[in-house]
Write an enzyme that holds these catalytic residues in place. Structure first.
Site, PDB file in Angstrom:
ATOM      1  N   ILE A  59       0.873  -1.158   0.000  1.00 46.67           N
ATOM      2  CA  ILE A  59       0.000   0.000   0.000  1.00 46.67           C
ATOM      3  C   ILE A  59       0.917   1.217   0.000  1.00 46.67           C
ATOM      4  CG2 ILE A  59      -0.193  -0.091   2.528  1.00 46.67           C
ATOM      5  CD1 ILE A  59      -2.932   1.209   2.317  1.00 46.67           C
ATOM      6  N   SER A  60       0.671   2.147  -0.918  1.00 43.86           N
ATOM      7  CA  SER A  60       1.558   3.300  -1.058  1.00 43.86           C
ATOM      8  C   SER A  60       1.512   4.190   0.181  1.00 43.86           C
ATOM      9  CB  SER A  60       1.157   4.136  -2.283  1.00 43.86           C
ATOM     10  OG  SER A  60       1.344   3.406  -3.467  1.00 43.86           O
TER      11      SER A  60
END
Length: 215
Positions: A59-60
């Protein structure tokens, strides 16, 4: 842990780093990022860092999500395509900002998990399919915005073609380890302007118009 307090603190840091679009700020305040990470990592959900979500994907970090979203310059009525659903967090942010989101994920377990969280949050304006995102979603084109959440070796021409006049494509472009954020703006006459933004590092964009699986 008080997630609401942690989320507010996270957004305060994003503002300090230069995020100015109030609609993006409000979206980052409203979407519970801790629901999109593994429960064991929920205490880290609001730190400004990427986190593993399984299947060798991440997940960024919140700043990157906010910055990519800001570059789309959404006003509220657009149709947006996301390539690389991952955890579903970016799609959730987009879904709070615009009419309709189309998102493509090639890894089935991630897609199914993301769909459950999006449904739990009542984000029913997100259409999700499993497949090769590097082809875009031609059946639903054109799009006012396209965001690619994986690093590409180049800007796929098919994605530029799927932009509506005035549309914006945001994509990390570079080698397998380091990229630059690129924004492609399509003018009303069909010509395009390409702009470069910040340095970044994403997982590889795998597919017909990206990196090969074994590259």
């Amino acid at each position: 842990m008080d997630f609401a307090v942690a989320r507010k603190r996270m957004v305060g840091e994003l503002v300090k780093r230069g995020i100015t679009d109030q609609r993006v700020i409000d979206a980052m305040l409203s979407v519970p990022r801790h629901l999109f990470v593994e429960e064991a990592m929920s205490s880290q959900a609001y730190s400004d860092t990427s986190l593993p979500i399984g299947e060798k994907q991440t997940i960024s970090q919140p700043y990157i999500v906010a910055r990519m979203t800001e570059l789309l310059e959404l006003k509220g009525k657009e149709r947006v395509l996301e390539l690389g659903t991952g955890s579903g967090y970016q799609a959730a942010i987009l879904a709070t900002l615009t009419d309709r989101v189309y998102t493509v994920e090639r890894i089935r377990p991630l897609a199914l998990k993301a769909r459950k969280v999006l449904d739990r949050l009542g984000l029913l304006n997100v259409n999700l399919k499993i497949g090769d995102g590097t082809d875009g979603w031609p059946e639903e084109a054109p799009f006012d915005g396209i965001v690619v959440t994986a690093g590409a070796p180049h800007v796929p021409e098919c994605l530029v073609e799927q932009l509506a006049p005035g549309g914006r494509l945001v994509i990390p472009v570079g080698d397998r380890n380091d990229q630059r954020m690129v924004r492609v703006v399509k003018n009303a006459d069909g010509s395009v302007v390409t702009e470069q933004s910040l340095d970044c590092r994403f997982v590889r964009l795998i597919g017909r118009n990206g990196w090969s699986e074994d590259s």
